[in-house]
Write a protein that holds these residues in place. Structure first.
Motif, PDB file in Angstrom:
ATOM      1  N   VAL A  12     -36.713 -38.114 -10.112  1.00 11.68           N
ATOM      2  CA  VAL A  12     -36.214 -39.378  -9.615  1.00 11.68           C
ATOM      3  C   VAL A  12     -36.074 -40.139 -10.804  1.00 11.68           C
ATOM      4  CG1 VAL A  12     -35.876 -41.742  -8.780  1.00 11.68           C
ATOM      5  CG2 VAL A  12     -36.845 -39.147  -7.324  1.00 11.68           C
ATOM      6  N   PHE A  13     -36.314 -40.388 -12.520  1.00 13.60           N
ATOM      7  CA  PHE A  13     -35.968 -41.365 -12.972  1.00 13.60           C
ATOM      8  C   PHE A  13     -34.845 -40.883 -13.602  1.00 13.60           C
ATOM      9  CE2 PHE A  13     -36.260 -41.898 -17.265  1.00 13.60           C
ATOM     10  CZ  PHE A  13     -36.601 -43.305 -17.658  1.00 13.60           C
ATOM     11  N   THR A  14     -35.327 -39.060 -13.546  1.00  9.04           N
ATOM     12  CA  THR A  14     -33.651 -38.719 -14.520  1.00  9.04           C
ATOM     13  C   THR A  14     -32.287 -38.300 -13.450  1.00  9.04           C
ATOM     14  OG1 THR A  14     -35.079 -36.697 -15.782  1.00  9.04           O
ATOM     15  CG2 THR A  14     -32.650 -36.584 -15.895  1.00  9.04           C
ATOM     16  N   LEU A  15     -33.008 -38.658 -12.998  1.00 10.20           N
ATOM     17  CA  LEU A  15     -31.361 -38.650 -11.941  1.00 10.20           C
ATOM     18  C   LEU A  15     -30.209 -39.725 -11.877  1.00 10.20           C
ATOM     19  CD1 LEU A  15     -31.983 -35.447  -8.996  1.00 10.20           C
ATOM     20  CD2 LEU A  15     -30.335 -35.592 -10.722  1.00 10.20           C
ATOM     21  N   SER A  16     -31.474 -40.651 -11.889  1.00 11.51           N
ATOM     22  CA  SER A  16     -31.085 -42.236 -11.067  1.00 11.51           C
ATOM     23  C   SER A  16     -30.332 -43.096 -12.764  1.00 11.51           C
ATOM     24  CB  SER A  16     -32.084 -43.298 -11.616  1.00 11.51           C
ATOM     25  OG  SER A  16     -33.244 -42.744 -10.116  1.00 11.51           O
ATOM     26  N   PHE A  17     -31.312 -42.447 -14.145  1.00 11.81           N
ATOM     27  CA  PHE A  17     -30.789 -42.537 -14.931  1.00 11.81           C
ATOM     28  C   PHE A  17     -29.421 -42.301 -15.589  1.00 11.81           C
ATOM     29  CE2 PHE A  17     -29.953 -41.797 -19.885  1.00 11.81           C
ATOM     30  CZ  PHE A  17     -29.886 -43.085 -20.680  1.00 11.81           C
ATOM     31  N   TRP A  18     -28.808 -40.881 -14.812  1.00 11.87           N
ATOM     32  CA  TRP A  18     -27.241 -39.967 -15.158  1.00 11.87           C
ATOM     33  C   TRP A  18     -26.754 -40.705 -14.419  1.00 11.87           C
ATOM     34  CZ3 TRP A  18     -26.621 -38.621 -20.069  1.00 11.87           C
ATOM     35  CH2 TRP A  18     -27.258 -38.329 -20.907  1.00 11.87           C
ATOM     36  N   SER A  19     -26.609 -40.623 -13.320  1.00 13.72           N
ATOM     37  CA  SER A  19     -25.695 -41.360 -12.514  1.00 13.72           C
ATOM     38  C   SER A  19     -25.557 -43.099 -13.069  1.00 13.72           C
ATOM     39  CB  SER A  19     -26.710 -41.448 -11.205  1.00 13.72           C
ATOM     40  OG  SER A  19     -27.300 -42.414 -10.694  1.00 13.72           O
ATOM     41  N   ALA A  20     -26.681 -43.609 -13.689  1.00 13.53           N
ATOM     42  CA  ALA A  20     -25.648 -45.077 -14.116  1.00 13.53           C
ATOM     43  C   ALA A  20     -25.041 -44.871 -14.973  1.00 13.53           C
ATOM     44  CB  ALA A  20     -27.189 -46.083 -14.355  1.00 13.53           C
ATOM     45  N   ILE A  21     -24.952 -44.173 -16.223  1.00 13.76           N
ATOM     46  CA  ILE A  21     -24.283 -44.079 -17.105  1.00 13.76           C
ATOM     47  C   ILE A  21     -22.985 -42.957 -16.454  1.00 13.76           C
ATOM     48  CG2 ILE A  21     -23.800 -42.225 -19.058  1.00 13.76           C
ATOM     49  CD1 ILE A  21     -26.476 -42.547 -19.657  1.00 13.76           C
ATOM     50  N   ALA A  22     -23.034 -42.023 -15.921  1.00 17.29           N
ATOM     51  CA  ALA A  22     -21.517 -41.465 -14.979  1.00 17.29           C
ATOM     52  C   ALA A  22     -21.141 -43.295 -14.357  1.00 17.29           C
ATOM     53  CB  ALA A  22     -21.449 -40.635 -14.433  1.00 17.29           C
ATOM     54  N   GLN A  48     -26.314 -54.429 -17.042  1.00 16.38           N
ATOM     55  CA  GLN A  48     -27.057 -53.728 -17.424  1.00 16.38           C
ATOM     56  C   GLN A  48     -27.877 -52.613 -16.608  1.00 16.38           C
ATOM     57  OE1 GLN A  48     -29.482 -55.564 -19.844  1.00 16.38           O
ATOM     58  NE2 GLN A  48     -31.474 -55.263 -18.779  1.00 16.38           N
ATOM     59  N   VAL A  49     -28.714 -51.544 -16.273  1.00 14.59           N
ATOM     60  CA  VAL A  49     -28.744 -50.698 -15.440  1.00 14.59           C
ATOM     61  C   VAL A  49     -30.166 -49.880 -16.448  1.00 14.59           C
ATOM     62  CG1 VAL A  49     -28.345 -49.072 -13.704  1.00 14.59           C
ATOM     63  CG2 VAL A  49     -27.082 -50.281 -13.941  1.00 14.59           C
ATOM     64  N   THR A  50     -31.002 -49.967 -15.822  1.00 14.79           N
ATOM     65  CA  THR A  50     -32.985 -49.968 -16.014  1.00 14.79           C
ATOM     66  C   THR A  50     -33.164 -48.617 -14.851  1.00 14.79           C
ATOM     67  OG1 THR A  50     -32.839 -51.382 -17.362  1.00 14.79           O
ATOM     68  CG2 THR A  50     -34.624 -50.573 -16.868  1.00 14.79           C
ATOM     69  N   PRO A  51     -33.274 -47.843 -15.043  1.00 13.46           N
ATOM     70  CA  PRO A  51     -33.986 -46.368 -14.080  1.00 13.46           C
ATOM     71  C   PRO A  51     -35.529 -46.520 -15.155  1.00 13.46           C
ATOM     72  CG  PRO A  51     -32.139 -45.360 -14.871  1.00 13.46           C
ATOM     73  CD  PRO A  51     -32.118 -46.648 -15.339  1.00 13.46           C
ATOM     74  N   TYR A  52     -36.600 -46.751 -14.303  1.00 10.11           N
ATOM     75  CA  TYR A  52     -37.340 -46.991 -15.240  1.00 10.11           C
ATOM     76  C   TYR A  52     -38.858 -45.894 -14.304  1.00 10.11           C
ATOM     77  CZ  TYR A  52     -38.735 -50.808 -11.150  1.00 10.11           C
ATOM     78  OH  TYR A  52     -39.278 -51.546 -10.594  1.00 10.11           O
ATOM     79  N   ASP A 249     -25.379 -50.143 -29.029  1.00 12.09           N
ATOM     80  CA  ASP A 249     -24.657 -50.591 -27.982  1.00 12.09           C
ATOM     81  C   ASP A 249     -24.789 -50.694 -27.172  1.00 12.09           C
ATOM     82  OD1 ASP A 249     -23.762 -52.520 -31.036  1.00 12.09           O
ATOM     83  OD2 ASP A 249     -22.115 -51.130 -30.367  1.00 12.09           O
ATOM     84  N   ARG A 250     -25.447 -49.317 -26.593  1.00 20.06           N
ATOM     85  CA  ARG A 250     -24.893 -49.413 -24.941  1.00 20.06           C
ATOM     86  C   ARG A 250     -26.860 -48.091 -24.592  1.00 20.06           C
ATOM     87  NH1 ARG A 250     -20.518 -50.006 -22.217  1.00 20.06           N
ATOM     88  NH2 ARG A 250     -18.799 -49.572 -23.693  1.00 20.06           N
ATOM     89  N   LEU A 251     -27.367 -48.250 -25.142  1.00 20.77           N
ATOM     90  CA  LEU A 251     -28.447 -47.610 -25.045  1.00 20.77           C
ATOM     91  C   LEU A 251     -29.557 -48.417 -25.187  1.00 20.77           C
ATOM     92  CD1 LEU A 251     -29.581 -45.702 -23.267  1.00 20.77           C
ATOM     93  CD2 LEU A 251     -29.820 -43.574 -24.991  1.00 20.77           C
ATOM     94  N   SER A 252     -31.467 -48.619 -24.871  1.00 24.76           N
ATOM     95  CA  SER A 252     -32.325 -49.809 -25.634  1.00 24.76           C
ATOM     96  C   SER A 252     -33.398 -48.883 -24.343  1.00 24.76           C
ATOM     97  CB  SER A 252     -31.905 -50.495 -25.306  1.00 24.76           C
ATOM     98  OG  SER A 252     -32.118 -51.350 -24.135  1.00 24.76           O
TER      99      SER A 252
END
Length: 286
Positions: A12-22, A48-52, A249-252
């Motif tokens: 769920v974390f991985t899918l949320s993160f990559w969908s946010a990037i897309a 900004q979007v943060t899956p956690y 600049d994009r990722l933290s």
């Protein structure tokens, strides 16, 4: 073989993160110019979007159905993982000038099996008569919790060395419970019943968020809120403290500790729970 709950949690974390990037890439691709300069940024949206992941244990008291006897719950994170079907956590933060907003959404679906007995008499919906004292019970409880916290506010301190936001909003709770019980007793034989209940409520909130840069890459953040104030029979509060590291600049990334407490007692439902544990997030800015 049953899929590991931890794998589902991570998926769920991985899918949320990559969908946010897309989504972020689609957003930037639609722009007719480059990202705004520092001066322009003061009047442009910053999002900004943060899956956690939240390794939370829980402790408290709940009633599995309306007017049911209250059950004490005390589970470590490993216990929660054993019962977990699926879970997901995501935070969205935005700012325009000094106006800020945030949305934090949490969804957890668990299944738990109990073998209890003997127990006092009580009435379970679906049984034709009260379960006699001394009955032996076997129960399975499937529960779903959706919590959405929406807040907006104003940046009262805005300096390169420190920022402070004051916030107001609401926290929405939705609880769904599906309980299956088999009761056995000489007076009733063996009976099985199934019952589903859903209830929800909204807590008003006030809060603050502070951000302290240490270096260009390292920073600290603290956020807290409190609410309910007895509205709908509920009180709630939450705290979050993280240390953050900027890769680009994009990722933290961020790591810290979060606690969420709610005490709801209304209309025969009891949901008095505290969740707390370490958090680990990955933020994409656009």
């Amino acid at each position: 073989m049953r899929e590991s709950p931890l794998n589902k949690y991570a998926a769920v974390f991985t899918l949320s993160f990559w969908s946010a990037i897309a989504h972020a890439q689609d957003f930037t691709a639609d722009q007719s110019r480059q990202p705004p300069s520092v001066e322009e940024g003061r009047s442009a949206w910053a999002l900004q979007v943060t899956p956690y992941l939240w390794a939370a244990g829980l402790k408290g008291n709940i009633s599995p159905f309306k007017h049911a006897p209250t059950m004490a719950v005390d589970k470590s994170f490993s216990d929660v993982i054993d019962d977990l079907n699926v879970g997901g956590f995501i935070n969205v933060w935005g700012r325009r000038d000094r106006f800020v907003f945030s949305a934090d959404v949490m969804y957890v679906n668990t299944s738990d099996a109990y073998g209890k007995g003997p127990l006092p008499a009580f009435q379970l919906p679906g049984f034709g008569s009260p379960i006699p004292p001394g009955s032996n019970l076997k129960a399975r409880i499937d529960s779903k919790q959706l919590t959405a916290t929406l807040q907006g506010g104003y940046r009262v301190v805005d300096t390169p060395a420190f920022t402070l936001d004051v916030l107001g909003g609401a926290r929405f709770w939705h609880i769904s419970t599906d309980i299956s019980v088999t009761a056995s007793h000489p007076a009733i034989g063996v009976q099985t019943a199934r019952h589903n209940e859903k209830f929800d409520w909204i807590d008003p909130l006030v809060g603050v968020r502070a951000f302290l840069p240490v270096t260009e890459s390292l920073s600290f953040q603290v956020q807290a809120d409190a609410g309910g104030f007895g509205a709908g029979g509920s009180r709630t509060w939450s705290t979050l403290a993280t240390v953050n590291y900027v890769f680009s600049d994009r990722l933290s990334a961020s790591a810290g500790y979060k606690a969420l407490d709610v005490d709801y007692d209304h209309g025969g439902h009891v949901y008095d729970i505290r969740l707390r544990g370490p958090v680990l997030g990955l933020t994409y800015r656009f």
